[in-house]
Design a protein around this motif. Structure first.
Motif, short mmCIF file in Angstrom:
data_model
loop_
_atom_site.label_atom_id
_atom_site.label_comp_id
_atom_site.label_asym_id
_atom_site.label_seq_id
_atom_site.Cartn_x
_atom_site.Cartn_y
_atom_site.Cartn_z
N PRO A 87 0.82 -1.22 0.00
CA PRO A 87 0.00 0.00 0.00
C PRO A 87 0.85 1.27 0.00
N PHE A 88 1.99 1.22 0.66
CA PHE A 88 2.85 2.41 0.71
C PHE A 88 3.38 2.75 -0.68
N LYS A 89 3.81 1.74 -1.42
CA LYS A 89 4.31 1.99 -2.78
C LYS A 89 3.20 2.54 -3.66
N VAL A 90 2.00 1.99 -3.56
CA VAL A 90 0.88 2.50 -4.34
C VAL A 90 0.61 3.96 -3.98
N ALA A 91 0.69 4.29 -2.69
CA ALA A 91 0.49 5.67 -2.27
C ALA A 91 1.52 6.60 -2.90
N GLU A 92 2.77 6.18 -2.92
CA GLU A 92 3.82 7.01 -3.53
C GLU A 92 3.55 7.21 -5.03
N VAL A 93 3.18 6.15 -5.72
CA VAL A 93 2.90 6.24 -7.16
C VAL A 93 1.78 7.25 -7.41
N PHE A 94 0.74 7.18 -6.61
CA PHE A 94 -0.40 8.07 -6.85
C PHE A 94 -0.15 9.48 -6.34
N ARG A 95 0.76 9.65 -5.41
CA ARG A 95 1.16 11.01 -5.05
C ARG A 95 1.92 11.64 -6.22
N VAL A 96 2.73 10.87 -6.93
CA VAL A 96 3.43 11.40 -8.10
C VAL A 96 2.42 11.72 -9.21
N LEU A 97 1.46 10.82 -9.44
CA LEU A 97 0.44 11.08 -10.45
C LEU A 97 -0.35 12.35 -10.11
N LEU A 141 -3.70 2.91 2.93
CA LEU A 141 -3.49 3.63 1.68
C LEU A 141 -4.22 4.97 1.68
N ILE A 142 -5.43 4.99 2.18
CA ILE A 142 -6.18 6.25 2.28
C ILE A 142 -5.40 7.26 3.12
N ALA A 143 -4.86 6.80 4.23
CA ALA A 143 -4.11 7.70 5.11
C ALA A 143 -2.85 8.23 4.42
N TRP A 144 -2.09 7.33 3.80
CA TRP A 144 -0.84 7.76 3.17
C TRP A 144 -1.09 8.71 2.00
N VAL A 145 -2.08 8.41 1.18
CA VAL A 145 -2.28 9.21 -0.01
C VAL A 145 -2.87 10.58 0.32
N ASN A 146 -3.47 10.70 1.52
CA ASN A 146 -4.03 11.98 1.96
C ASN A 146 -3.17 12.69 3.00
N ASN A 147 -1.97 12.14 3.26
CA ASN A 147 -1.06 12.69 4.27
C ASN A 147 -1.74 12.81 5.62
N GLN A 148 -2.40 11.74 6.03
CA GLN A 148 -3.07 11.67 7.32
C GLN A 148 -2.37 10.63 8.20
N PRO A 149 -2.50 10.73 9.51
CA PRO A 149 -1.84 9.75 10.37
C PRO A 149 -2.44 8.36 10.22
N LEU A 150 -1.59 7.35 10.32
CA LEU A 150 -2.08 5.97 10.34
C LEU A 150 -2.67 5.66 11.71
N VAL A 151 -3.27 4.50 11.85
CA VAL A 151 -3.88 4.14 13.12
C VAL A 151 -2.82 4.13 14.22
N GLU A 152 -3.25 4.34 15.43
CA GLU A 152 -2.33 4.41 16.57
C GLU A 152 -1.49 3.13 16.68
N ARG A 153 -0.20 3.32 16.94
CA ARG A 153 0.79 2.25 17.11
C ARG A 153 1.04 1.46 15.82
N HIS A 154 0.72 2.04 14.70
CA HIS A 154 1.02 1.37 13.43
C HIS A 154 2.54 1.29 13.28
N PRO A 155 3.08 0.15 12.87
CA PRO A 155 4.55 0.02 12.78
C PRO A 155 5.19 0.98 11.78
N PHE A 156 4.40 1.49 10.83
CA PHE A 156 4.93 2.43 9.85
C PHE A 156 4.35 3.83 10.04
N GLY A 157 3.95 4.12 11.26
CA GLY A 157 3.29 5.39 11.53
C GLY A 157 4.11 6.62 11.22
N SER A 158 5.44 6.50 11.24
CA SER A 158 6.30 7.65 10.98
C SER A 158 6.66 7.81 9.50
N VAL A 159 6.20 6.87 8.66
CA VAL A 159 6.54 6.88 7.25
C VAL A 159 5.55 7.74 6.47
#
Length: 339
Positions: A87-97, A141-159
């Motif tokens: 999902p993170f890679k997809v978010a990056e691709v669509f941020r570029v688009l 993916l919704i969170a990453w593509v909208n620059n919103q925080p992931l759920v609490e204690r998500h292992p990739f929360g700082s990404v």
């Protein structure tokens, strides 16, 4: 005829006999420009793998090419088959688009593999485990593509997914079953049902389920639904039915797991078929949205109103590329939004 609703296009980059497959990709990009000039709302491209008929394998790349050569039309994936990817890679691709075409990107997501099991494994050896994570992947993916925080204690929360910008893609869920409708409703996302894929079977139920279980989101306080249908319009019904022969045979062959390039109408009409297959082909002719522009537009409008959706999209296969372009022109003229 007044324009009763927004009409969009799904293109699958179909292989046809006698034409190099790479030309199908270039035709998709050219068709997007054509449909923008005609006034269509969205132009979506699909993702399939190891498919001798549908050669559009990388919608995000085709979207970038379309973004570079259009100005108004919305551009989308129909869809990104999320179980294949991070999902993170997809978010990056669509941020570029989104950076390439601000405010014009639709991120359509699907759960189906768009391929057979072996191909899905070749794309992602962990693919068999991913479908069960689909709701969580959509959430992240919704969170990453909208620059919103992931759920609490998500292992990739700082990404973070870059590049950042004032706009973000519009996320859609696509499907041909109740499952996609439920996921779209859970996250408050627009939902498009692939009516053409199942000949409508289960479509009304899925749309009703989506509406009844919808949870409002900040971007979409109300449910927003769409159907995608197969259609072909021409100057005369006879001409439309003639060119439909290629698609009808392809559909019969698909049911036998015989996949390949689309044949010319004359050749398709001479294909040896059993009696029950010929009867099935005639039924396809009656059930499909094939005819003159006004005839096809009337059927699309009737279906939209009967099911109660907000938008419609059209996918068209023909052996002759000009016939396909003309089909979208005839339909746009029938709805009164062609220039």
């Amino acid at each position: 005829m007044s324009r009763p609703f927004r009409l969009s296009v799904l293109d699958q980059s179909i292989a046809v006999s006698g034409r190099p497959q790479d030309q199908s990709i270039r035709n998709t990009v050219s068709l997007a420009r054509h449909c923008e000039a005609l006034g269509y709302e969205r132009f979506w491209v699909s993702e399939h793998h190891n498919h001798p008929t549908i050669v559009g394998t990388a919608p995000e790349i085709v979207m970038a090419a379309i973004a570079a050569t259009t100005e108004r039309i919305r551009i989308g994936s129909a869809g990104i088959m999320l179980p294949h990817y991070s999902p993170f890679k997809v978010a990056e691709v669509f941020r570029v688009l989104e950076a390439l075409a601000p405010g014009r990107i639709d991120m359509g997501l699907g759960r189906a593999p768009g391929s057979d099991g072996r191909t899905a494994f070749a794309l992602n050896p962990a693919a068999n485990e991913r479908p069960e994570h689909f709701p969580a992947d959509v959430r992240d993916l919704i969170a990453w593509v909208n620059n919103q925080p992931l759920v609490e204690r998500h292992p990739f929360g700082s990404v973070k997914a870059f590049p950042q910008s004032p706009t973000s893609p519009e996320v859609w869920i696509l499907g041909s079953s109740d499952y996609g409708a439920q996921v779209a409703a859970l996250f408050g996302l627009p939902y498009c049902y692939a009516w053409f894929f199942s000949d409508g079977a289960g479509g009304e139920r899925a749309i009703d389920l989506y509406k009844r279980s919808y949870r409002p989101s900040a971007r979409h306080p109300e449910p927003h639904s769409a159907l995608c249908v197969w259609a072909l319009a021409a100057e005369t019904t006879e001409k439309a039915q003639y060119h439909f022969t290629s698609r009808a045979l392809s559909r019969i062959n698909r049911d036998k797991n015989i996949l390949g390039p689309l044949l010319p109408p004359d050749e398709a009409g001479k294909a040896p078929l059993a009696d029950f297959e010929r009867a099935k082909m005639e039924q396809f002719r009656k059930d499909s949205f094939v005819g003159t522009g006004p005839e096809v537009a009337a059927r699309i409008t009737e279906l939209k109103e009967r099911v109660g959706v907000d938008e419609m999209a059209v996918v068209t296969w023909t052996h002759d590329e000009q016939v396909r372009r003309d089909s979208y022109t005839e339909l746009a003229k029938a709805y009164g939004f062609a220039p």
